[in-house]
Every structure is written in structure tokens, then in C-alpha cells.
Design a protein around this motif. Structure first.
Motif, short mmCIF file in Angstrom:
data_model
loop_
_atom_site.label_atom_id
_atom_site.label_comp_id
_atom_site.label_asym_id
_atom_site.label_seq_id
_atom_site.Cartn_x
_atom_site.Cartn_y
_atom_site.Cartn_z
N MET A 1 0.45 -1.27 -0.15
CA MET A 1 -0.07 -0.06 0.12
C MET A 1 1.38 1.31 -0.04
O MET A 1 0.59 2.21 -0.43
CB MET A 1 -0.97 -0.28 1.30
N LYS A 2 1.99 1.02 0.89
CA LYS A 2 3.03 2.15 0.39
C LYS A 2 3.18 2.79 -1.24
O LYS A 2 3.86 3.77 -0.88
CB LYS A 2 4.38 1.70 1.68
N ALA A 3 3.52 1.37 -1.25
CA ALA A 3 4.29 1.40 -3.27
C ALA A 3 3.25 2.63 -3.70
O ALA A 3 3.19 2.71 -4.39
CB ALA A 3 4.76 0.20 -3.20
N CYS B 1 -5.45 4.30 -1.56
CA CYS B 1 -5.44 3.44 -0.67
C CYS B 1 -6.24 3.62 0.81
O CYS B 1 -5.95 4.35 1.23
CB CYS B 1 -3.58 3.11 -0.12
N PHE B 2 -6.40 2.39 1.11
CA PHE B 2 -7.09 2.43 2.67
C PHE B 2 -7.18 0.94 3.19
O PHE B 2 -7.24 -0.19 2.45
CB PHE B 2 -8.76 3.04 2.02
N ALA B 3 -8.19 0.43 4.17
CA ALA B 3 -8.69 -0.14 4.25
C ALA B 3 -10.05 -0.32 4.42
O ALA B 3 -11.15 0.53 5.38
CB ALA B 3 -7.97 -0.35 6.02
N PHE C 1 -15.88 0.42 8.62
CA PHE C 1 -15.41 1.76 8.88
C PHE C 1 -14.60 1.24 7.71
O PHE C 1 -13.61 0.30 7.06
CB PHE C 1 -13.79 2.19 10.26
N LEU C 2 -14.27 2.79 7.06
CA LEU C 2 -13.09 3.09 5.83
C LEU C 2 -12.78 3.45 6.42
O LEU C 2 -12.14 4.93 6.89
CB LEU C 2 -13.75 3.79 4.55
N LEU C 3 -10.66 2.93 6.48
CA LEU C 3 -9.86 3.63 7.52
C LEU C 3 -8.74 4.49 6.19
O LEU C 3 -7.32 3.38 5.06
CB LEU C 3 -9.07 3.20 8.43
N PRO C 4 -8.03 6.06 6.18
CA PRO C 4 -7.32 6.03 5.29
C PRO C 4 -6.27 4.49 5.33
O PRO C 4 -5.50 4.88 6.51
CB PRO C 4 -7.15 7.33 5.44
N ALA C 5 -4.99 4.69 4.06
CA ALA C 5 -4.08 4.26 4.78
C ALA C 5 -2.50 5.11 5.76
O ALA C 5 -2.03 4.70 6.45
CB ALA C 5 -3.34 4.11 3.66
N ALA C 6 -3.08 6.35 4.72
CA ALA C 6 -2.38 7.66 5.91
C ALA C 6 -1.89 7.21 7.25
O ALA C 6 -1.54 6.89 8.06
CB ALA C 6 -2.01 8.63 5.40
N GLY D 1 -11.18 7.92 10.15
CA GLY D 1 -11.80 7.58 8.80
C GLY D 1 -12.99 7.64 8.64
O GLY D 1 -13.99 8.94 9.15
N TYR D 2 -14.45 7.17 8.12
CA TYR D 2 -15.43 7.67 7.70
C TYR D 2 -16.28 6.18 8.40
O TYR D 2 -15.72 4.27 7.92
CB TYR D 2 -15.85 7.18 6.43
#
Lengths: 184, 184
Positions: free
Chosen positions: A108-110, A118-120, A131-136, A161-162
Motif C-alpha cells: 500500500m505504501k508503494a 489506498c485504504f482498509a 469503517f473505511l480507514l485511509p492508508a495514511a 476514517g469514515y
């Protein structure tokens, strides 16, 4: 059939379905309605032995599960590359980082460096909260876990997140929140 | 080791390597040098029986190959979603459309509608010639094959697409031609 409710557009999770099935079903809706093209990648397998019986399909007789070098889902939406992982936890108040593998976070970093979104998608199964968690945010916690904290508190996930409410079509309307990441 | 030649930067194909291996090697170079994140998807498998021997890894005892619903490769490059298929032919002057499956072409059409960059990498194995063919040309021939022509002539591929010369790092420098598709 989905249960009928007072607000027929809002349902509260399909208790019999895994998060993976819920997301696959949502992706099928997005695909059929030409909203996005997102697929789950097949599980990588190391095939050792295959037999070819006469007049029937090849049978894999010996194979092993391999570790994937990427996340489970990727695709294209509004010209953007999306890449994400879906994870479920039985914990009530925090999400353990041990649910992620090093290679998934590295991947996800790449992708983020290449301009991908990118997110989870994280599900607290006891309360059926999504929840949607932004990768950052994930990267931040991941990189600092040696300092002590090995999980992300639900309240942090909710504020950074959301929250995603279950819906009917699609079941998990996560692209609505991806829009917020795109517009950032 | 690659053979040494007069122009050490230019090689003429690795006769022992399949096109898939050549592309995987090129993708590894792009990944390691943070140029792009592109992976081949695992082959989809329908698992029927798994055994779990004590103190060793799970063994898949019965499984079958499934047809993929997508192309083989996708990823992210300069913020763009890339999606492509790699195909080899022993034909000398034309590329038979029967090398593609309906679902692969449909998938590329769906990705194109979402703003993805889609193409095919085509290799004429007898002459070791490589081309990048933009998906639009493929769609045009695919949709008109009922009218007669069931292949794309090499001269059309050469004039509508891009000849790719084998290189060292990466072996197949296809992103150079993807740049031309992005800038179109």
C-alpha cells in the motif's frame, strides 16, 4: 432476499455473510452499474502436481497456499487506481495491527507513492460496525508500533476514517467515502 | 546472466524465457526502482479438498482451474490505473484474435470506461518481435470479427501500436510506450 425494514434502503449487516462476501457483492453491483471495476485477487497457490484425466478437466492433486505479495482488492474508479484490504475483528474497542502483514502495508505504501488511493475496510463484527480507514493513518500506527501501541482504537478509526452504514445496493457503499479521499 | 553484445544495453530476447517471465522480471525492476507497482494476478483456482497434516502446512488435495474474469496484469503508474494482457503467437504475419477471451476484452472495455489505460503486449515468438497494442485497436478488430477478419495483421499492430525493443533494465521497457498512451 434482504429483510424488509422501516427504512428499506438501510440494513444492518448480513450476519451470515463474511466481510469478503459483502465486499464482493458490492463490487458486483459497482461493476454491473458501470460505477467501478474492482476485483478480489485470487489466492496465490503453488501448484506441485496436476493430473490430466482423459476426457475431463485437469485436476490439481497437490498444491500449497502461498503468501500474497499484495493486498486483496484493486481496481479502477473515476480514473483512479484503488487498492485496499478488508479486515474483520472480534475486538470491541480497538483494531489489532497484527491483522495486517508487513508486505500488505509495504504494498500500500508503494501504491500510494505512485498516486494510488489506498485504504482498509475494517469491520468490528460484534457490533457490525464498518469503517473505511485511509492508508495514511494505518501507516502512521504501523510505523510507530515498536514504540508500544499495537492496535488502533475504534474512536481513532471513527474520527480519522469514515463510518460506513450498510445499504442495499450496494451492500457496502464504500466508494462514497473514496470520493472524499479523491477530493482531498 | 544476459549475453554480452556490441550494444550491451540492447538484447534480443531471452529465448529460454516465456513472455510472462520476461514481463514479471520487468515488473520487479519497475517495483524495486519505485517506477510503478504492477503485478500478475494469481491463477484462479476452485479448491475442493484440503488436508491439514499435523505440524506441517495445509495441502490442497483436489482443486480445479477456473476461468479468470479479468486480465492477467494490473497496477498503478504515475497515478494511472494500468490493465493489460500479454499474448504470444507463433504466427509470422498476423495475431489471431482467438488468443483473447471474450471476458478479457469485456474487462478491458469496462476499465477503459473508468479511465484506465488498457493495452496488450504481443510477442511474435518466431521473430522475437514485441509490440504494445492500445486496447482501442483491439476493441475495433474484436467487435468486427464477425464480418470476416479473425486476426490483426502485424503491419497494423506495428503502425497502430508501438514496437518494443528488448532492453536490459528492464528487459521489456513497456512503460515508455504507456507514457505515449497517457499523453494522448
Amino acid at each position: 432476499m434482504l429483510p424488509r425494514r422501516k427504512h428499506p434502503d438501510v440494513i444492518f449487516g448480513n450476519r451470515g455473510m463474511s466481510l469478503e462476501e459483502e465486499i464482493n457483492q458490492s463490487n458486483t453491483y459497482y461493476l454491473q452499474n458501470e460505477i467501478a471495476v474492482i476485483h478480489k485477487k485470487p489466492v496465490p497457490i503453488q501448484i506441485v502436481q496436476v493430473s490430466y484425466p482423459k476426457r475431463s478437466a485437469a485436476v490439481i492433486k497437490e498444491a500449497y497456499f502461498k503468501q500474497s505479495s499484495t493486498t486483496d482488492y484493486n481496481g479502477v474508479y473515476k480514473g483512479c487506481y484503488l487498492d485496499f484490504e478488508a479486515k474483520e475483528t472480534k475486538n470491541k474497542n480497538s483494531f489489532p495491527l497484527s491483522n495486517f502483514h508487513e508486505h500488505q502495508v509495504e504494498h500500500m505504501k508503494a501504491c500510494t507513492r505512485q498516486g494510488g488511493i489506498c485504504f482498509a475496510i475494517i469491520k468490528f463484527s460484534v457490533t457490525q460496525q464498518l469503517f473505511l480507514l485511509p492508508a495514511a493513518i494505518l501507516f502512521d500506527y504501523w510505523d510507530n508500533q515498536t514504540k508500544g501501541r499495537k492496535s488502533i482504537e475504534k474512536k481513532v478509526i471513527a474520527s480519522s476514517g469514515y463510518a460506513i452504514n450498510y445499504h442495499v445496493q450496494p451492500l457496502i457503499p464504500y466508494l462514497k467515502y473514496v470520493d472524499k479521499l479523491i477530493n482531498k
